[in-house]
Design a protein around this motif. Structure first.
Motif, PDB file in Angstrom:
ATOM      1  N   VAL B 217      17.323 -42.551 -42.918  1.00  0.00           N
ATOM      2  CA  VAL B 217      16.997 -41.119 -42.829  1.00  0.00           C
ATOM      3  C   VAL B 217      15.612 -40.935 -42.204  1.00  0.00           C
ATOM      4  O   VAL B 217      15.413 -40.074 -41.343  1.00  0.00           O
ATOM      5  N   CYS B 221      15.243 -38.975 -38.790  1.00  0.00           N
ATOM      6  CA  CYS B 221      14.456 -37.733 -38.798  1.00  0.00           C
ATOM      7  C   CYS B 221      13.355 -37.775 -37.754  1.00  0.00           C
ATOM      8  O   CYS B 221      13.091 -36.773 -37.083  1.00  0.00           O
ATOM      9  N   LEU B 224      15.029 -37.235 -34.425  1.00  0.00           N
ATOM     10  CA  LEU B 224      15.535 -35.864 -34.331  1.00  0.00           C
ATOM     11  C   LEU B 224      14.403 -34.862 -34.128  1.00  0.00           C
ATOM     12  O   LEU B 224      14.546 -33.881 -33.400  1.00  0.00           O
ATOM     13  N   MET B 225      13.271 -35.151 -34.775  1.00  0.00           N
ATOM     14  CA  MET B 225      12.104 -34.278 -34.634  1.00  0.00           C
ATOM     15  C   MET B 225      11.662 -34.244 -33.168  1.00  0.00           C
ATOM     16  O   MET B 225      11.383 -33.171 -32.619  1.00  0.00           O
ATOM     17  N   THR B 228      14.474 -32.441 -31.078  1.00  0.00           N
ATOM     18  CA  THR B 228      14.504 -30.981 -31.265  1.00  0.00           C
ATOM     19  C   THR B 228      13.254 -30.314 -30.677  1.00  0.00           C
ATOM     20  O   THR B 228      13.323 -29.188 -30.184  1.00  0.00           O
ATOM     21  N   PRO B 241      15.319 -25.620 -35.789  1.00  0.00           N
ATOM     22  CA  PRO B 241      15.773 -27.021 -35.929  1.00  0.00           C
ATOM     23  C   PRO B 241      14.654 -27.946 -36.389  1.00  0.00           C
ATOM     24  O   PRO B 241      14.860 -28.788 -37.267  1.00  0.00           O
ATOM     25  N   VAL B 242      13.439 -27.782 -35.804  1.00  0.00           N
ATOM     26  CA  VAL B 242      12.302 -28.635 -36.186  1.00  0.00           C
ATOM     27  C   VAL B 242      11.965 -28.405 -37.657  1.00  0.00           C
ATOM     28  O   VAL B 242      11.735 -29.353 -38.416  1.00  0.00           O
ATOM     29  N   CYS B 244      13.981 -27.334 -40.084  1.00  0.00           N
ATOM     30  CA  CYS B 244      15.023 -27.904 -40.956  1.00  0.00           C
ATOM     31  C   CYS B 244      14.858 -29.411 -41.098  1.00  0.00           C
ATOM     32  O   CYS B 244      14.988 -29.960 -42.203  1.00  0.00           O
ATOM     33  N   ILE B 245      14.555 -30.079 -39.981  1.00  0.00           N
ATOM     34  CA  ILE B 245      14.393 -31.542 -40.037  1.00  0.00           C
ATOM     35  C   ILE B 245      13.167 -31.899 -40.872  1.00  0.00           C
ATOM     36  O   ILE B 245      13.188 -32.840 -41.665  1.00  0.00           O
ATOM     37  N   ILE B 248      14.193 -31.692 -44.478  1.00  0.00           N
ATOM     38  CA  ILE B 248      15.035 -32.832 -44.885  1.00  0.00           C
ATOM     39  C   ILE B 248      14.169 -34.088 -45.044  1.00  0.00           C
ATOM     40  O   ILE B 248      14.276 -34.826 -46.028  1.00  0.00           O
ATOM     41  N   TRP B 249      13.305 -34.307 -44.064  1.00  0.00           N
ATOM     42  CA  TRP B 249      12.423 -35.485 -44.064  1.00  0.00           C
ATOM     43  C   TRP B 249      11.518 -35.476 -45.293  1.00  0.00           C
ATOM     44  O   TRP B 249      11.363 -36.473 -45.997  1.00  0.00           O
TER      45      TRP B 249
END
Lengths: 68, 265
Positions: B217, B221, B224-225, B228, B241-242, B244-245, B248-249
């Motif tokens: 993860v 993440c 993905l960061m 995004t 999106p940034v 949300c990530i 989560i992170w």
């Protein structure tokens, strides 16, 4: 795995299957299977329980072999 | 601690630092430079219309593709997973209690079925919400809109029903094969009870897998960061999106640290 064991032999002496052995020592059939295959080293508590059920010492069942 | 020991250890660590630090600095510098150039390149490619064009293309395509994918997914669930479940239940019922290889194969199939349903549930919710958002933001006819909503709703219900049937069937049979297992799949405390009834070897596997998944993860993440952020520049996807990530992170790391602190006490 440096820990070899003779659990299968002792289980045969007791004439119980893995499920029954698991129930006797308070663990699952899968764990007994993993120990027998050498895929899992049991905790001290479990090793002692197994030895007690088999009526032998831990060293009779489990043996530590130095890795070369 | 002995002063001599501290000095020796200090020297040893300093020596190791000297060895690894230049490589670490080079990697940091290279990553920074790469980020800088990719960011600049992304800015250069920024075309005012691109995000609009892409959004329009995605909306027009996905609004039809997603419901079809959803139907295919449900058909797989019904036509593959349920027959496999029935077959494995039959196999489990005729187990003689002795053949260990036989029952291990059955249990492996049960485990695969659970993994499949977990994957299908995530995919199902993802497709459903994406499809609903597309329907709301698109300019398709009222008939198409209603049809898409209808198909999505039917698929969602089917997915929930099939997943529940499969999971309850698997858990029921695992409990039959392993009398020590506790927990009812419909109860709210199912996970807690199930974990409590797992022995040391099973818990070891769970904790090891959880640690690995936490590491994955973290890596995912991070990438993905970056992705995004770049798509935000090029396609104007905004900060959501940034954000949300980042959430989560943060949650993943905080829960990990919290649990480590609790266990170390």
């Amino acid at each position: 795995m440096p820990l070899v064991n003779r659990l299968k032999e002792y289980r045969a002496v007791l004439d119980v299957n893995q499920q029954q052995m698991g129930a006797l020592v308070g663990t699952s059939r899968q764990t007994i299977s993993q120990i027998e295959r050498g895929d899992y080293s049991p905790s001290v508590t479990l090793a002692l329980k197994i030895a007690k059920v088999c009526g032998v010492t831990v060293e009779d069942i489990f043996e530590y072999v130095e890795e070369t | 601690m002995d002063k001599k020991y501290i000095d020796e250890k200090d020297k040893q660590i300093h020596k190791e630092n000297k060895k690894y630090m230049p490589i670490f600095m080079i990697i940091l510098l290279a990553a920074g430079l790469l980020g800088f150039f990719v960011g600049r390149a992304a800015r250069k490619f920024e075309i005012s219309d691109l995000s609009g064009q892409l959004e329009s293309f995605l909306t027009k395509t996905l609004i039809y593709v997603l419901p079809v994918m959803y139907v295919i997914m449900i058909l797989i669930l019904a036509a593959v997973c349920i027959p496999v479940l029935i077959k494995q239940i039959k196999k489990a019922r005729v187990w003689d209690g002795e053949d260990e290889e036989y029952i291990e194969k059955v249990e492996k199939s049960f485990s695969n079925l659970l993994n499949c349903t977990a994957f299908f549930t995530i995919a199902s919710f993802g497709i459903f919400f994406m499809s609903m958002l597309l329907v709301e933001s698109s300019t398709v006819s009222e008939t198409v809109r209603k049809l898409v909503i209808f198909v999505d709703l039917i698929c969602l219900v089917c997915d929930l029903v099939f997943t529940t049937i499969i999971q309850s069937g698997v858990i029921k049979n695992i409990r039959m094969l392993n009398p020590e297992k506790r927990g009812n799949i419909f109860a709210l405390n199912f996970r807690k009870k199930w974990e409590g009834s797992c022995d040391e070897a099973e818990q070891y596997v769970m904790y090891k897998a959880s640690y690995k998944s936490c590491k994955v993860v973290n890596t995912v993440c991070m990438w993905l960061m970056i992705i995004t952020f770049l798509t935000g520049i090029v396609f104007k996807t905004g900060i959501m999106p940034v954000f949300c990530i980042a959430i989560i992170w943060t949650c993943s790391n905080l829960s990990f640290v919290r649990e480590v602190n609790r266990l170390e006490k």
